[in-house]
Design an enzyme around this catalytic site. Structure first.
Site, PDB file in Angstrom:
ATOM      1  N   HIS A 116      -7.800 -18.020  37.923  1.00 41.24           N
ATOM      2  CA  HIS A 116      -9.206 -17.877  37.494  1.00 41.24           C
ATOM      3  C   HIS A 116      -9.313 -18.220  36.002  1.00 41.24           C
ATOM      4  O   HIS A 116      -8.682 -17.570  35.167  1.00 41.24           O
ATOM      5  CB  HIS A 116      -9.622 -16.431  37.766  1.00 41.24           C
ATOM      6  CG  HIS A 116     -11.068 -16.148  37.568  1.00 41.24           C
ATOM      7  ND1 HIS A 116     -11.607 -15.864  36.343  1.00 41.24           N
ATOM      8  CD2 HIS A 116     -12.095 -16.103  38.453  1.00 41.24           C
ATOM      9  CE1 HIS A 116     -12.903 -15.638  36.475  1.00 41.24           C
ATOM     10  NE2 HIS A 116     -13.224 -15.781  37.749  1.00 41.24           N
ATOM     11  N   GLU A 141     -12.566 -20.080  41.352  1.00 38.31           N
ATOM     12  CA  GLU A 141     -13.094 -20.414  40.015  1.00 38.31           C
ATOM     13  C   GLU A 141     -11.930 -20.715  39.073  1.00 38.31           C
ATOM     14  O   GLU A 141     -11.827 -20.159  37.979  1.00 38.31           O
ATOM     15  CB  GLU A 141     -13.926 -19.248  39.461  1.00 38.31           C
ATOM     16  CG  GLU A 141     -15.002 -18.764  40.416  1.00 38.31           C
ATOM     17  CD  GLU A 141     -15.837 -17.623  39.868  1.00 38.31           C
ATOM     18  OE1 GLU A 141     -17.068 -17.743  39.858  1.00 38.31           O
ATOM     19  OE2 GLU A 141     -15.261 -16.602  39.437  1.00 38.31           O
ATOM     20  N   CYS A 158     -22.668 -13.439  34.548  1.00 39.55           N
ATOM     21  CA  CYS A 158     -21.724 -13.395  33.422  1.00 39.55           C
ATOM     22  C   CYS A 158     -22.030 -14.455  32.361  1.00 39.55           C
ATOM     23  O   CYS A 158     -21.864 -14.218  31.169  1.00 39.55           O
ATOM     24  CB  CYS A 158     -20.303 -13.573  33.922  1.00 39.55           C
ATOM     25  SG  CYS A 158     -20.070 -15.003  34.991  1.00 39.55           S
TER      26      CYS A 158
HETATM   27 ZN    ZN Z   1     -19.622 -16.859  33.766  1.00 38.19          ZN
END
Ligand code: ZN
Length: 431
Positions: free
Chosen positions: A262, A314, A410
């Site tokens: 990630h 991600e 985020c």
């Molecule tokens: Zn983010």
């Protein structure tokens, strides 16, 4: 090589950016982005994803009735926004904004538990399951963002209330985790870099030492996340504890030399590693940082400073796998790359770090926000295909148009807190 620490200090408060590009951008954040995000976090904007983030604190504080809303890490949106507020106040005093921030800090204080614990998800929904699922539940991640916000707010306003709240929380964490205490590492790194900031703000060495513990415990045997999962017998997202690459848990951090897993978690961890190496003179940690930087900059980064080329996890994939149309390139990952390279410059004055920092700042980060400051990209492709991007299998993550907010939000507040940090980046140590 050893550590050749830079020894310059510039007082940020004495300096201002006067630049045709960054000055208007900082004004946009101060005048538009910060108020817009305040309204989103208070659920006052029609037609965008609900946040519930500030209401969660009111509920946890006993000031409102209702259920927790949002992601398990919803608290971090409030924290990152408060950090942006702090930088905004540092640039230009604003009594109304400061009074509102003080009110939110008051609520955060009331949401804190008697033992210092602070997390609205578990306080409202699941108080008996605190600290059982570090891999998936982001308690340490939220704590880290709260610490960053409090340090910034203290430095901007001189007010200690928020700092005192996060110190109580950090002491609770210090009392729980470490050698001869509970074993633990965060599923999503962030607490490490925050504890180093708290150490510098307070002079308390236990925060630096706990940051070092969290860094060095990662990647050790037996696999902490597998042990933890076995013990608790419940999951939140269902992340495989044996996927050790995903959380950079595949090797001790000093032995890591390729960017894996990630990408945001990786960047926040490398930032803390570089900071820790600069702070302590730890040559082995510094060497690992150099290897990781070289792998990212030379083999796993787009021409835009975007990183994390696969939607699967991600994450980073393999060297030179850099597809323009289906890449992920999360905005937060480029924000993290700015932080990492900035810390590398604290470690040693090498222009390569500044080049990558500049590339990420001007491209990978700024593409995350529309010019009006009210719409945001999470994923930043280099190529969008009308009728394909956002629609076909394999392309669903690539939105052709920026939304006003996200269920997993985020990125927008990460962009909000960055332009002000830019001043610190350009003018002196962001420490
Ligand atoms: Zn983010």
């Amino acid at each position: 090589m050893g550590v050749n620490k830079c020894n310059y200090q510039i007082d940020f408060k004495q300096r201002r950016i006067q630049d045709e590009f960054w000055t208007p951008f900082q004004k946009l954040v101060k005048n538009v982005v910060v108020p817009y995000q305040q309204a989103v976090l208070e659920d006052k904007i029609e037609g965008v994803e609900k946040s519930g983030a500030i209401q969660n604190f009111r509920i946890a504080a006993g000031l409102a009735e209702g259920d927790f809303y949002g992601m398990v890490f919803q608290d971090s949106d409030v924290a990152k926004w408060l950090e942006a507020v702090a930088y905004s106040l540092e640039l230009e005093p604003n009594t109304e904004l400061e009074a509102y921030a003080d009110e939110i800090i008051e609520i955060i204080g009331k949401a804190q538990q008697p033992d210092g614990y602070l997390n609205t998800y578990f306080t409202i929904k699941d108080p008996d399951r605190r600290w059982q699922n570090l891999q998936e539940c982001h308690e340490l991640y939220c704590a880290g963002h709260m610490i960053e916000a409090a340090v910034a707010y203290y430095e901007a306003t001189g007010k200690k209330k928020f700092l005192t709240i996060v110190q109580r929380m950090a002491d609770h964490i210090c009392n729980r985790f470490g050698p001869d205490k509970h074993r633990g590492i965060p599923g999503h790194q962030e607490i490490e870099l925050a504890l180093l900031k708290l150490y510098r703000a307070t002079g308390e060495g236990r925060y630096r030492d706990l940051a070092g513990y969290f860094l060095d415990e990662r990647g050790t045997e037996p696999n902490f996340f597998a042990e933890e999962s076995e013990k608790r017998q419940w999951n939140h997202f269902g992340i495989d504890p044996e996927d050790r690459l995903y959380a950079q848990n595949h090797a001790p951090v000093r032995e890591q030399n390729t960017a894996e897993g990630h990408s945001v978690r990786a960047m926040y961890m490398y930032t803390a590693m570089a900071d820790y190496a600069a702070e302590t003179g730890d040559a082995a940690m510094a060497n690992a940082c150099r290897a990781l930087f070289n792998n990212v900059a030379n083999k796993r980064m787009f021409i835009t400073g975007g990183i994390g080329s696969t939607v699967e996890g991600e994450a980073f994939s393999i060297d030179y796998d850099l597809p323009n149309d289906i890449t992920y390139n999360e905005t937060c990952a480029s924000v993290g790359l700015v932080f990492f390279t900035r810390k590398m410059l604290d470690l040693e004055p090498d222009a390569n770090y500044a080049d990558v920092m500049e590339k990420a700042l001007y491209n990978g980060v700024l593409s995350g926000m529309q010019l009006d400051g009210k719409k945001f990209f999470y994923v930043n492709p280099l190529e969008v295909i009308p009728g394909v991007s956002g629609k076909l299998a394999g392309y669903k993550h690539v939105k052709p148009v920026r939304p006003g907010w996200y269920a997993c939000a985020c990125c927008p507040p990460n962009v909000a807190r960055l332009p002000h940090i830019t001043s610190k980046i350009c003018l002196g140590r962001n420490r």
